[in-house]
Design a protein around this motif. Sequence first.
Motif, PDB file in Angstrom:
ATOM      1  N   PRO A 173      45.082  82.629  48.718  1.00 28.20           N
ATOM      2  CA  PRO A 173      46.306  82.286  49.457  1.00 28.20           C
ATOM      3  C   PRO A 173      47.169  81.327  48.634  1.00 28.20           C
ATOM      4  O   PRO A 173      46.711  80.734  47.659  1.00 28.20           O
ATOM      5  N   GLY A 174      48.401  81.189  49.042  1.00 31.77           N
ATOM      6  CA  GLY A 174      49.300  80.247  48.370  1.00 31.77           C
ATOM      7  C   GLY A 174      50.443  80.963  47.672  1.00 31.77           C
ATOM      8  O   GLY A 174      50.667  82.163  47.835  1.00 31.77           O
ATOM      9  N   ARG A 175      51.174  80.182  46.870  1.00 29.72           N
ATOM     10  CA  ARG A 175      52.330  80.711  46.152  1.00 29.72           C
ATOM     11  C   ARG A 175      52.024  80.791  44.662  1.00 29.72           C
ATOM     12  O   ARG A 175      51.280  79.966  44.130  1.00 29.72           O
ATOM     13  N   ASP A 176      52.635  81.775  43.987  1.00 33.21           N
ATOM     14  CA  ASP A 176      52.450  81.816  42.545  1.00 33.21           C
ATOM     15  C   ASP A 176      53.461  80.871  41.882  1.00 33.21           C
ATOM     16  O   ASP A 176      54.473  80.484  42.477  1.00 33.21           O
ATOM     17  N   PRO A 230      35.638  77.742  39.624  1.00 33.33           N
ATOM     18  CA  PRO A 230      36.516  77.391  40.755  1.00 33.33           C
ATOM     19  C   PRO A 230      37.980  77.746  40.541  1.00 33.33           C
ATOM     20  O   PRO A 230      38.738  77.822  41.515  1.00 33.33           O
ATOM     21  N   ASN A 231      38.417  77.962  39.302  1.00 36.28           N
ATOM     22  CA  ASN A 231      39.818  78.311  39.044  1.00 36.28           C
ATOM     23  C   ASN A 231      40.017  79.794  38.775  1.00 36.28           C
ATOM     24  O   ASN A 231      41.083  80.211  38.311  1.00 36.28           O
ATOM     25  N   LEU A 232      38.974  80.603  39.075  1.00 33.54           N
ATOM     26  CA  LEU A 232      39.060  82.053  38.948  1.00 33.54           C
ATOM     27  C   LEU A 232      38.648  82.691  40.270  1.00 33.54           C
ATOM     28  O   LEU A 232      37.699  82.228  40.910  1.00 33.54           O
ATOM     29  N   PRO A 233      39.338  83.753  40.704  1.00 33.63           N
ATOM     30  CA  PRO A 233      38.871  84.462  41.896  1.00 33.63           C
ATOM     31  C   PRO A 233      37.560  85.184  41.577  1.00 33.63           C
ATOM     32  O   PRO A 233      37.382  85.709  40.478  1.00 33.63           O
ATOM     33  N   ILE A 283      44.589  75.379  41.304  1.00 35.93           N
ATOM     34  CA  ILE A 283      45.186  76.452  40.530  1.00 35.93           C
ATOM     35  C   ILE A 283      44.170  77.585  40.366  1.00 35.93           C
ATOM     36  O   ILE A 283      42.991  77.348  40.096  1.00 35.93           O
ATOM     37  N   LYS A 284      44.640  78.822  40.538  1.00 33.01           N
ATOM     38  CA  LYS A 284      43.785  79.993  40.349  1.00 33.01           C
ATOM     39  C   LYS A 284      44.487  80.966  39.396  1.00 33.01           C
ATOM     40  O   LYS A 284      45.640  81.348  39.618  1.00 33.01           O
ATOM     41  N   LEU A 285      43.786  81.361  38.352  1.00 30.53           N
ATOM     42  CA  LEU A 285      44.289  82.354  37.413  1.00 30.53           C
ATOM     43  C   LEU A 285      43.847  83.723  37.914  1.00 30.53           C
ATOM     44  O   LEU A 285      42.659  84.052  37.896  1.00 30.53           O
ATOM     45  N   LEU A 344      48.955  78.654  43.221  1.00 33.28           N
ATOM     46  CA  LEU A 344      48.661  77.303  43.696  1.00 33.28           C
ATOM     47  C   LEU A 344      48.238  77.419  45.155  1.00 33.28           C
ATOM     48  O   LEU A 344      49.026  77.819  46.013  1.00 33.28           O
ATOM     49  N   THR A 345      46.982  77.093  45.441  1.00 32.05           N
ATOM     50  CA  THR A 345      46.466  77.230  46.800  1.00 32.05           C
ATOM     51  C   THR A 345      46.972  76.084  47.675  1.00 32.05           C
ATOM     52  O   THR A 345      47.441  75.058  47.162  1.00 32.05           O
TER      53      THR A 345
END
Length: 328
Positions: free
Chosen positions: A98-101, A75-78, A160-162, A154-155
């Motif tokens: 989507p979201g901001r880095d 879930p934290n990886l595309p 959090i997505k790495l 940060l979605t």
Amino acid sequence: MLKPGTLLHSRYKILRPIGRGGMGAVYEAEDTLLEGRRCAVKEVLLGLEVDPADREQARLQFYREASVLARLDHPNLPKVSDYFSEGDRDYLVMDFVPGRDLKEIIDEARASGRFLDERTVLDWADQLCDALDYMHRQNPPVLHRDIKPSNIKLTPEGRIKLVDFGLVKILSPDEHRTITVLQGRGTAAYTPLEQYGGDAEHTDARSDIYALGATLYHLLTNTPPPDARQRFLQPDCLIPPRALNPRISPRVERAILSAMAMHPNDRPPSVAAFRAMLRGSPPPGPPAAVWAPPETPWEVLWGRQRTLALLALGAFLLALAATLWGRP
């Protein structure tokens, strides 16, 4: 750069560039076979100066590593959904996040004269540790090798997505050479010393731990750490995090400085051990007899002061004893 409207692989319509580096770019694209689906297309471009034999080996390596990435599901990886080549370029297709880095979020906090809340940052760190622990436990293990705030999103839902697998490294026990034109070296402020140079033979999970520690340093202090080469030449140039932000807890400072130790053997041996340090909980597994967190600069200074104080006290007691002994 690919122009908006370009159709790749008879399927992916380029909408806009998201980011660009020395070896390619990342684009937001529309999947024309799945209406409404947005995806991120990572482009890897090998320079014309690369030897043809190395170019072919690099492409084979790309396909091998892309196939491993496509099997990752966390879930934290595309999610990587496709990979292909066109001309001298290789492409990796993954979920658009989507979201901001986090680099944007750091810059916003710094501009407003505030620090990010430690509890919030630790929640992000916990999610990153989940993703890295999952990657490192693959067979063979998968290293990210370019962890930094701008590669973490940060979605809108708070997850959090790495992202950006551009420098991914698959650890294979029988691999003796890595094509550096594909792997790159990461971003200086977050790259451990062993990742510099011509190959990746000496990188392992502890290299990602260094980059994660450097990222947390930046998140909590609003200041990127000095790069490893500068630290090698000037060992005292790394300012302890609490000197920049006194609200950081001593426990978290100790964990960050341990993760950023110059020698891999001085870092936590695993992401799970690093997470335990951040939480202040016992390390996982059996007691580690071969590794202990190195002292922080404050502990080293206190140790020196304590030693000097004890020596001074000893000298005073000896002088007092000599004086008393000499009395009639």
